[in-house]
Every structure is written in structure tokens, then in C-alpha cells.
Design a protein around this motif. Structure first.
Motif, short mmCIF file in Angstrom:
data_model
loop_
_atom_site.label_atom_id
_atom_site.label_comp_id
_atom_site.label_asym_id
_atom_site.label_seq_id
_atom_site.Cartn_x
_atom_site.Cartn_y
_atom_site.Cartn_z
N GLN A 31 30.69 49.65 31.10
CA GLN A 31 32.00 49.06 30.88
C GLN A 31 31.92 47.57 31.15
O GLN A 31 31.08 47.12 31.92
N ILE A 32 32.83 46.84 30.54
CA ILE A 32 32.89 45.39 30.74
C ILE A 32 34.07 45.09 31.65
O ILE A 32 35.18 45.56 31.41
N LYS A 33 33.79 44.30 32.68
CA LYS A 33 34.85 43.92 33.62
C LYS A 33 34.83 42.41 33.80
O LYS A 33 33.78 41.82 34.07
N ILE A 34 35.97 41.77 33.59
CA ILE A 34 36.12 40.33 33.81
C ILE A 34 37.17 40.15 34.89
O ILE A 34 38.30 40.62 34.76
N PHE A 88 22.24 39.45 29.45
CA PHE A 88 23.41 39.77 28.64
C PHE A 88 24.38 38.60 28.58
O PHE A 88 24.57 37.90 29.57
N ASN A 89 24.99 38.43 27.41
CA ASN A 89 26.09 37.49 27.20
C ASN A 89 27.27 38.28 26.68
O ASN A 89 27.09 39.28 25.98
N LEU A 90 28.47 37.83 27.01
CA LEU A 90 29.67 38.48 26.53
C LEU A 90 30.52 37.46 25.79
O LEU A 90 30.78 36.37 26.30
N TRP A 91 30.93 37.82 24.58
CA TRP A 91 31.90 37.02 23.84
C TRP A 91 33.24 37.71 23.96
O TRP A 91 33.41 38.86 23.59
N ASP A 101 24.83 34.89 30.85
CA ASP A 101 24.21 35.51 32.04
C ASP A 101 25.15 36.47 32.75
O ASP A 101 25.43 36.33 33.93
N VAL A 102 25.64 37.45 32.01
CA VAL A 102 26.53 38.47 32.57
C VAL A 102 25.78 39.27 33.63
O VAL A 102 24.63 39.69 33.41
N GLU A 103 26.42 39.46 34.75
CA GLU A 103 25.83 40.23 35.84
C GLU A 103 25.95 41.72 35.54
O GLU A 103 27.00 42.21 35.13
N VAL A 104 24.86 42.43 35.75
CA VAL A 104 24.83 43.88 35.53
C VAL A 104 24.93 44.54 36.90
O VAL A 104 24.14 44.24 37.80
N ALA A 105 25.91 45.42 37.06
CA ALA A 105 26.11 46.10 38.34
C ALA A 105 25.95 47.61 38.17
O ALA A 105 26.22 48.15 37.09
N GLY A 106 25.51 48.27 39.21
CA GLY A 106 25.43 49.72 39.19
C GLY A 106 24.33 50.27 38.33
O GLY A 106 24.47 51.35 37.77
N THR A 107 23.22 49.55 38.21
CA THR A 107 22.11 50.05 37.39
C THR A 107 21.41 51.18 38.10
O THR A 107 21.35 51.23 39.33
N ALA A 108 20.88 52.09 37.31
CA ALA A 108 20.17 53.24 37.89
C ALA A 108 18.68 53.09 37.73
O ALA A 108 18.19 52.40 36.91
#
Length: 108
Positions: A31-34, A88-91, A101-108
Motif C-alpha cells: 500500500q502507498i502511504k503519504i 522506488f519513486n511515487l508520482w 526514494d520512497v521508503e519501503v516499510a514492513g518488508t519480509a
């Protein structure tokens, strides 16, 4: 009086990925969270990069079972990309802003 609904977006980044150019792939679900708000705009675009090369693109879609907007992304690579970081980048379609440089959280 007639109600008018407008949606204004910034210019969409011109990114493409040809899966046939790659011999490896992986799937990412998230999911994307801003600013602690989950994003629901199906026109937003999350892009994955290895170096400067775009290797995956996805937009949120509504998942009825989860009752939320989910990103399902296939990320592609070459044998030479093994152990290289994926960034990752988010538009954000609503603002036209690119979040690098989107931060990725909760990776397994």
C-alpha cells in the motif's frame, strides 16, 4: 444548476517497462502511504528502479476482499542485477509531485 466535477493532475511521467527485455521477475504487493494516509488514487504511479532503469510500474487498485487500495507490481531484472538495490519513486497524480526514494516499510 449543474454540478461539475473536475480532476486536475500534473503531467504523468513517461515511464515504460518491457518485460521481454528481462529474464527475471518478482512480485511486490503493498500500500502507498503519504504522511500516514493510505492513498486511494488509482492514477498515482509507483515505479521501481535499478540504477536509472525503470524495472516496474504499478498503480493502486481497489481490492474488495481487503477493502483497501493495493499496489500489485511486477519488478523485472537481469542476471547482472542480482543483489542490486531496488529503489522506488511515487508520482502523486493529484499534485503532480514526484516523491523520490520512497521508503519501503514492513518488508519480509
Amino acid at each position: 444548476m449543474m454540478a461539475v466535477s473536475l480532476k486536475v493532475t500534473g503531467p504523468r511521467p513517461d515511464l515504460t517497462v518491457n518485460p521481454h527485455d528481462y529474464n527475471n521477475s518478482m512480485s511486490i504487493t503493498g500500500q502507498i502511504k503519504i504522511e500516514n494516509v493510505f492513498q486511494e488514487d488509482t492514477e498515482d504511479m509507483l515505479a521501481a528502479f535499478i540504477g536509472n532503469r525503470c524495472v516496474g510500474i504499478a498503480s493502486p487498485v481497489f481490492n474488495k476482499t481487503l477493502n483497501s487500495y493495493i499496489v500489485y507490481m511486477d519488478v523485472y531484472g537481469l542476471d547482472a542485477d542480482e543483489n542490486q538495490p531496488v529503489k522506488f519513486n511515487l508520482w502523486d497524480a493529484g499534485t503532480g509531485r514526484v516523491y523520490p526514494d520512497v521508503e519501503v516499510a514492513g518488508t519480509a
